[in-house]
Design a protein around this motif. Structure first.
Motif, PDB file in Angstrom:
ATOM      1  N   HIS A 171      -3.389 -12.934   0.376  1.00 41.85           N
ATOM      2  CA  HIS A 171      -3.330 -12.197   1.647  1.00 41.85           C
ATOM      3  C   HIS A 171      -2.162 -11.215   1.661  1.00 41.85           C
ATOM      4  N   GLU A 172      -0.980 -11.666   1.279  1.00 45.58           N
ATOM      5  CA  GLU A 172       0.191 -10.798   1.254  1.00 45.58           C
ATOM      6  C   GLU A 172       0.030  -9.695   0.213  1.00 45.58           C
TER       7      GLU A 172
ATOM      8  N   MET B  19      -2.584  -8.231  -0.898  1.00 47.51           N
ATOM      9  CA  MET B  19      -3.553  -7.191  -0.524  1.00 47.51           C
ATOM     10  C   MET B  19      -3.063  -6.334   0.636  1.00 47.51           C
ATOM     11  N   GLY B  20      -1.854  -6.582   1.110  1.00 47.02           N
ATOM     12  CA  GLY B  20      -1.342  -5.817   2.244  1.00 47.02           C
ATOM     13  C   GLY B  20      -1.569  -6.498   3.569  1.00 47.02           C
ATOM     14  N   ARG B  21      -1.591  -7.832   3.529  1.00 47.72           N
ATOM     15  CA  ARG B  21      -1.775  -8.648   4.736  1.00 47.72           C
ATOM     16  C   ARG B  21      -3.101  -8.354   5.429  1.00 47.72           C
ATOM     17  N   VAL B  22      -4.156  -8.288   4.647  1.00 49.74           N
ATOM     18  CA  VAL B  22      -5.498  -8.122   5.194  1.00 49.74           C
ATOM     19  C   VAL B  22      -6.381  -9.227   4.632  1.00 49.74           C
TER      20      VAL B  22
ATOM     21  N   ARG C 274     -12.301  -4.887  -4.647  1.00 48.63           N
ATOM     22  CA  ARG C 274     -10.844  -5.003  -4.749  1.00 48.63           C
ATOM     23  C   ARG C 274     -10.400  -6.214  -5.562  1.00 48.63           C
TER      24      ARG C 274
ATOM     25  N   ASP D 199      -7.857  -5.460  -8.454  1.00 54.63           N
ATOM     26  CA  ASP D 199      -6.571  -5.034  -7.896  1.00 54.63           C
ATOM     27  C   ASP D 199      -5.853  -6.202  -7.234  1.00 54.63           C
TER      28      ASP D 199
ATOM     29  N   ALA E  88      -2.094  -7.442  -8.091  1.00 56.82           N
ATOM     30  CA  ALA E  88      -1.073  -7.468  -7.045  1.00 56.82           C
ATOM     31  C   ALA E  88      -0.571  -8.884  -6.787  1.00 56.82           C
ATOM     32  N   SER E  89      -1.460  -9.856  -6.874  1.00 55.01           N
ATOM     33  CA  SER E  89      -1.049 -11.244  -6.659  1.00 55.01           C
ATOM     34  C   SER E  89      -0.115 -11.712  -7.760  1.00 55.01           C
TER      35      SER E  89
ATOM     36  N   ARG F  74       3.250 -10.334  -7.149  1.00 53.54           N
ATOM     37  CA  ARG F  74       3.936 -11.033  -6.068  1.00 53.54           C
ATOM     38  C   ARG F  74       4.461 -12.382  -6.551  1.00 53.54           C
TER      39      ARG F  74
END
Length: 233
Positions: free
Chosen positions: A29-30, A32-35, A178, A181, A185-186, A189
């Motif tokens: 969640h974080e 992906m930009g909190r979506v 997505r 990606d 991104a995960s 993080r």
């Protein structure tokens, strides 16, 4: 397209799905930009279970689980069944008989924006579920809906073929386009958090690592001695 059952949903990359499961809901969640979060109201009936898989979607009418029966036929190994209703519903639309059928097909779990029942048996079976309600209220099988068309759960659109990640923290949906990606991104993080964890274990403060002291200053936060506060008087 009411009354439609879509049969040939694309399947996301299995390695990417496994990676997202390992990262967990909060990290994905974080990253992906909190979506993508389905919010705090959808809760697991069990603890300590994490899953991820391709979404198979079902849209039902409140108190009617006909399309869940139809969706079972479209499920394949590794899928997660996502059930939404046309308007809010608290009925127990899913129980141990559905779970037995889905386990035979290799389904990893259920996400339902309504109610489940037979929760003790579901836990005994080892079939995980995330639901808005737990309810003994039964259902009918009388109204056409859809399978594998987009549904809305907790204000988020879930499409068949998206990746659903669920654990103790809730549920997050990764759009199929997505997935790659989100994995990248995960991982970034996780690497960043690992470095921060090591720093905190060595005694560094978040105020310094994240550069928060200027933020406190800008907000007018000041340090004061206890003896100068009203509580000390």
């Amino acid at each position: 397209m009411p009354g439609t059952i879509v049969t040939d949903v694309p399947t996301p990359d299995a390695d990417a799905v496994a990676a997202l499961q390992g990262f967990g809901v909060a990290t994905v969640h974080e990253a992906m930009g909190r979506v993508g979060s389905l919010g705090p109201a959808l809760r697991p009936i069990q603890q300590g279970v994490a899953i991820a898989g391709r979404a198979v979607t079902a849209l039902c009418w409140p108190g009617d689980n006909l399309m869940v029966h139809a969706a079972v036929e479209q499920c394949t190994p590794g899928d997660v069944l996502v059930v939404a209703t046309a308007s809010p519903a608290s009925h127990g639309m899913f129980g141990d008989l559905f779970a037995t059928a889905l386990m035979h097909r290799g389904v990893r779990g259920l996400v339902i924006d309504a109610g489940v029942r037979d929760t003790a048996t579901l836990r005994e079976l080892g079939f995980p579920a995330w639901s808005r309600h737990v309810s003994a209220e039964g259902t009918v099988k009388a109204t056409a809906g859809s399978v594998n068309l987009p549904v809305v759960v907790a204000g988020q659109t879930v499409r068949a073929g998206d990746v659903v990640v669920a654990d103790d923290d809730g549920v997050v949906v990764v759009p199929r386009a997505r997935v790659a990606d989100a994995v990248t991104a995960s991982q970034q993080r996780v690497d960043k958090e690992s470095a921060a964890r090591e720093a905190f274990a060595a005694g560094e403060l978040g105020l310094d690592r994240y550069g928060l002291r200027p933020v406190l200053d800008r907000l007018g936060v000041r340090y004061a001695r206890w003896s100068d506060t009203p509580e000390a008087q």
